[in-house]
Scaffold this motif. Structure first.
Motif, mmCIF file in Angstrom:
data_model
loop_
_atom_site.group_PDB
_atom_site.id
_atom_site.type_symbol
_atom_site.label_atom_id
_atom_site.label_comp_id
_atom_site.label_asym_id
_atom_site.label_seq_id
_atom_site.Cartn_x
_atom_site.Cartn_y
_atom_site.Cartn_z
ATOM 1 N N ASN A 1 -0.312 -0.505 7.719
ATOM 2 C CA ASN A 1 1.017 -1.072 7.922
ATOM 3 C C ASN A 1 2.087 -0.003 8.103
ATOM 4 O OD1 ASN A 1 3.227 -3.209 6.061
ATOM 5 N ND2 ASN A 1 2.559 -3.444 8.156
ATOM 6 N N HIS B 1 -8.625 -3.468 9.307
ATOM 7 C CA HIS B 1 -8.362 -4.676 8.524
ATOM 8 C C HIS B 1 -9.256 -4.803 7.308
ATOM 9 C CE1 HIS B 1 -6.694 -6.806 12.352
ATOM 10 N NE2 HIS B 1 -5.854 -5.942 11.841
ATOM 11 N N ARG B 2 -10.479 -4.349 7.430
ATOM 12 C CA ARG B 2 -11.475 -4.658 6.401
ATOM 13 C C ARG B 2 -11.873 -3.417 5.632
ATOM 14 N NH1 ARG B 2 -14.657 -9.861 8.088
ATOM 15 N NH2 ARG B 2 -15.414 -9.537 6.001
ATOM 16 N N ARG B 3 -12.070 -3.609 4.325
ATOM 17 C CA ARG B 3 -12.508 -2.491 3.497
ATOM 18 C C ARG B 3 -14.023 -2.478 3.346
ATOM 19 N NH1 ARG B 3 -9.291 -1.167 -1.700
ATOM 20 N NH2 ARG B 3 -10.159 0.822 -1.111
ATOM 21 N N ASP B 4 -14.690 -3.595 3.668
ATOM 22 C CA ASP B 4 -16.137 -3.652 3.496
ATOM 23 C C ASP B 4 -16.836 -3.131 4.751
ATOM 24 O OD1 ASP B 4 -15.072 -5.815 4.815
ATOM 25 O OD2 ASP B 4 -16.152 -7.327 3.670
ATOM 26 N N TYR C 1 -2.992 4.904 3.746
ATOM 27 C CA TYR C 1 -2.013 4.064 4.446
ATOM 28 C C TYR C 1 -2.286 2.566 4.369
ATOM 29 C CZ TYR C 1 -0.366 8.532 6.118
ATOM 30 O OH TYR C 1 0.128 9.805 6.170
ATOM 31 N N LEU D 1 -20.388 -4.575 -1.037
ATOM 32 C CA LEU D 1 -19.099 -4.496 -1.721
ATOM 33 C C LEU D 1 -18.538 -5.896 -1.947
ATOM 34 C CD1 LEU D 1 -16.713 -2.733 -2.727
ATOM 35 C CD2 LEU D 1 -15.853 -2.734 -0.395
ATOM 36 N N TRP E 1 -4.705 -1.235 4.237
ATOM 37 C CA TRP E 1 -5.440 -2.142 5.129
ATOM 38 C C TRP E 1 -4.597 -3.399 5.292
ATOM 39 C CZ3 TRP E 1 -7.600 0.934 1.468
ATOM 40 C CH2 TRP E 1 -8.686 1.724 1.833
ATOM 41 N N PRO E 2 -3.900 -3.665 6.362
ATOM 42 C CA PRO E 2 -3.867 -2.873 7.576
ATOM 43 C C PRO E 2 -3.033 -1.598 7.369
ATOM 44 C CG PRO E 2 -2.284 -4.638 7.725
ATOM 45 C CD PRO E 2 -3.011 -4.835 6.439
ATOM 46 N N GLU F 1 -13.538 -5.486 13.144
ATOM 47 C CA GLU F 1 -13.817 -6.758 12.491
ATOM 48 C C GLU F 1 -15.178 -7.186 12.964
ATOM 49 O OE1 GLU F 1 -12.193 -9.375 10.962
ATOM 50 O OE2 GLU F 1 -10.072 -8.878 10.967
ATOM 51 N N TRP G 1 0.851 -1.202 0.000
ATOM 52 C CA TRP G 1 0.000 0.000 0.000
ATOM 53 C C TRP G 1 0.877 1.240 0.000
ATOM 54 C CZ3 TRP G 1 -4.993 -0.775 -0.902
ATOM 55 C CH2 TRP G 1 -5.630 -1.931 -0.454
ATOM 56 N N ASN G 2 1.974 1.180 0.741
ATOM 57 C CA ASN G 2 2.900 2.306 0.864
ATOM 58 C C ASN G 2 4.320 1.829 0.644
ATOM 59 O OD1 ASN G 2 0.723 3.072 3.217
ATOM 60 N ND2 ASN G 2 1.456 4.810 2.056
#
Lengths: 308, 349
Positions: B235, B141-144, B230, A249, B232-233, B104, A140-141
């Motif tokens: 990090n 943790h989750r995008r949903d 940044y 989603l 998911w997670p 979660e 991600w980064n």
């Protein structure tokens, strides 16, 4: 629902041609990419698509990349890969895709490790039982770890581009083959014990972690390998888990995934449609675009489909 | 600092456990020695974190209220109203953002701030005259997030009170200079809704955390750091040190008030895989350091041994019991010692 979503997407396009994640938010690459993919095959979306592609053309950096949104200045490989997948569906975007691919390829890497640990890795490699655990993928980064979603998006883009006959770089065939193979290896390595993926940790402190339907669908779309045993195991997990899924989603991504693997997806599209009636997807533009893509996938259309 | 390749977290504990329990193969010996080498090198070169001298006014005396609440079925709005009224909190006409912990969802677990507590807080702040109340969270943790809202049971509370939920992971973002230098970077992006709120209320779950010891009102602010930027997670925060990130985020974005859901907490291997532990309290306060320190004492841990609290106690808020005036229940009257994983046994009182 289809017409309502198309109208919603058309209404929510920002004046600069982008879409934000929700109404009145700054343009972001991810919802813009999904909105472009979803509207590409809709007659009423033609003008919006032109504006959207022009937005991407205008905001691509000299290195071929995009930041996550218009309020950020740092280029992001995962967002660039998604923009690339979207642009592959349009004529006249070959050079944009080629430079984007170069950025994505340049962003491929292993976990950053101090020199002493790299030395230890090298020493351990003489052990016959040694398995390389630090496989390359995408983050991600920069300067953090590799994860399932960014790696999957990059794989989707590079694999599609590699198959693109109009792209001069990729028409050679195997330009990206080594890093695609290593990144696929990373995904298989991060698979959870019961099959499927979460964000990318199968275990923490020795405890097994559970997979998620959304990330499992994303990884399976990136892998698209129906003959692979691990993909089959993960599809098995996904078919069990989707029965209790309450995220639109995730459901839309699962519909898309099942379509690519030849699994009937109508019940899960119905579940996603029911949720639309209940929540209007919380006016989330990415989810709305993915729902339209999921509906289109029931007719066999998919911007992620790889030639077999 | 040695990092786990996947999480970016310290692996000293894992390596030590491996070498002790399974004997010293050549491979494990090399793993262990290389790890120790790095730990020693990093230890020698450790940077001294700094914060703006004079930039903080640590209260002479902080106040923390512990109110009993035996279950989620009782009238929590009146308990929360009592809790808020114990403090001189200016609510009238203000835009309030409630930041619960919604990481979660797994059935029969107590990972998240209970939706009944969030619903009661919405009602309480509206009754006290808030101009608007929003709920915002950026799950780690989750995008949903849509699924989390539905599965966790929060959505009906939001719908009933017509409360807007903001996914802080997908919000507009703004870069903000950090006010302390524990992470070794000069700025972070934050969700714009947080920056626009007049009153930020941190509403964590009372939980152990397998990397930080405890996750409470200060760690809860990881959720205001946008996942869109940044990941998911998140990090990026792990790689700059969880404890360091907690301190820098809280020195830069101050939560004005905390309401900790300790009706049922989580002990053991928190924040996800731990075990439910009834404590029967809600904890309130306007100094997050004092609130977290008090919560640690309630679960039988020494706050001054929790790294992030030790750092924050030096300049952000009160850690020492002498600097905290206790309202409501006394700590000794509600103590429920929590099980902790082996690496945090040293935190026990």
């Amino acid at each position: 629902m289809r017409t309502q979503i198309i109208n919603f997407l058309l209404e929510q396009q920002n004046r600069d041609g982008s879409w934000g994640f929700s109404p009145a938010k700054a343009g972001a690459i991810e919802p813009t990419a999904y909105a472009l993919m979803a509207l590409a095959s809709e007659e009423t979306g033609r003008k919006a698509v032109e504006l959207g592609v022009e937005f991407l053309r205008r905001t691509q950096t000299a290195r071929g990349a995009w930041p996550v949104n218009t309020q950020d200045s740092e280029e992001a490989a995962w967002a660039t890969a998604l923009a690339g997948v979207a642009l592959l569906g349009f004529e006249g975007t070959e050079s944009m895709c080629t430079t984007a691919a170069q950025f994505v390829v340049d962003s491929f890497g292993r976990h950053p490790r101090p020199w002493i640990l790299r030395l230890a890795d090298w020493m351990r490699s003489f052990d016959a039982s040694y398995i390389e655990e630090n496989r390359g993928g995408w983050k991600w980064n920069p300067a953090t770890a590799n994860w399932v979603e960014p790696t999957s998006y990059a794989l989707m883009f590079l694999k599609k581009l590699q198959q693109s006959v109009t792209n001069p770089r990729a028409s050679g065939g195997n330009a990206f083959k080594p890093i695609i193979a290593e990144a696929e290896g990373l995904l298989y390595q991060r698979m959870c014990k019961e099959g499927g993926w979460n964000y990318g940790n199968a275990q923490v402190l020795g405890e097994e972690l559970r997979p998620y339907p959304l990330t499992t669908a994303v990884a399976l779309i990136a892998l698209q390998n129906a003959s692979n045993a691990e993909c089959q195991k993960s599809l098995g997990y996904l078919q069990r888990a989707v029965r209790e899924e309450r995220s639109a989603l995730a459901l839309c991504m699962v519909v898309h995934c099942f379509g690519l693997y030849g699994i009937p997806a109508e019940p899960w599209m119905q579940a996603a449609t029911d949720l639309y009636g209940e929540t209007q997807y919380f006016h989330n533009i990415k989810t709305s675009a993915l729902a339209l893509l999921a509906l289109q996938s029931l007719d066999g259309k998919s911007p992620f489909r790889l030639a077999s | 600092m040695n990092r786990d390749p996947a999480s970016g977290l310290s692996t000293e504990v894992d390596v030590n456990l491996n070498t002790r329990s399974q004997g010293l193969s050549r491979r494990r010996f090399l793993q262990a020695t290389s790890t120790l080498g790095v730990v020693s090198l990093v230890g020698c070169a450790k940077r001294q974190p700094t914060w703006k001298q004079g930039g903080y006014r640590k209260p002479d005396q902080s106040r923390v209220a512990i109110l009993k609440a035996s279950s989620y079925d009782r009238d929590l709005t009146s308990v929360i109203l009592d809790g808020i009224k114990s403090f001189r909190l200016d609510v009238v006409g203000r835009r309030v953002l409630l930041k619960p912990n919604l990481v979660e969802y797994e059935r029969d677990t107590v990972i998240n701030t209970h939706p009944a507590v969030i619903g009661a807080a919405i009602e309480a702040f509206l009754k006290l005259g808030a101009k608007e109340v929003k709920v915002g969270e950026g799950p780690g943790h989750r995008r949903d997030t849509d699924g989390l809202l539905l599965a966790s049971g929060l959505y009906p509370f939001l719908k009933d009170t017509k409360t807007q939920f903001v996914d802080l992971n997908l919000d507009d973002i703004r870069r903000v200079p950090l006010q302390s230098d524990f992470m070794g970077i000069d700025s972070l992006y934050f969700a714009d809704t947080v920056l626009q709120a007049d009153l930020l209320v941190s509403m964590p779950k009372l939980k152990t955390h397998h990397w930080a010891g405890m996750t409470l009102s200060m760690k809860n602010l990881f959720g205001i750091v946008p996942g869109m930027k940044y990941g998911w997670p998140k990090n990026f925060l792990h790689w700059h040190g969880i404890n360091e990130s907690i301190v820098d985020i809280n020195s830069t974005i101050r939560s004005h008030f905390s309401i900790v859901d300790g009706i049922v907490g989580m002990e053991g291997n928190g924040p996800i895989q731990g075990t439910p532990k009834p404590v029967g309290v809600l904890v309130f306060g306007d100094d997050p350091v004092a609130v977290d320190a008090t919560c640690a004492r309630v679960v039988g841990l020494k706050p001054e041994r929790i790294d992030y609290l030790k750092s924050a106690g030096a300049f952000l808020g009160n850690l020492d019991p002498g600097g905290i005036r206790q309202l409501g229940e006394r700590v000794s009257g509600v103590v429920q010692p929590f099980e902790v994983i082996e690496s945090f046994r040293h935190l026990r009182i």
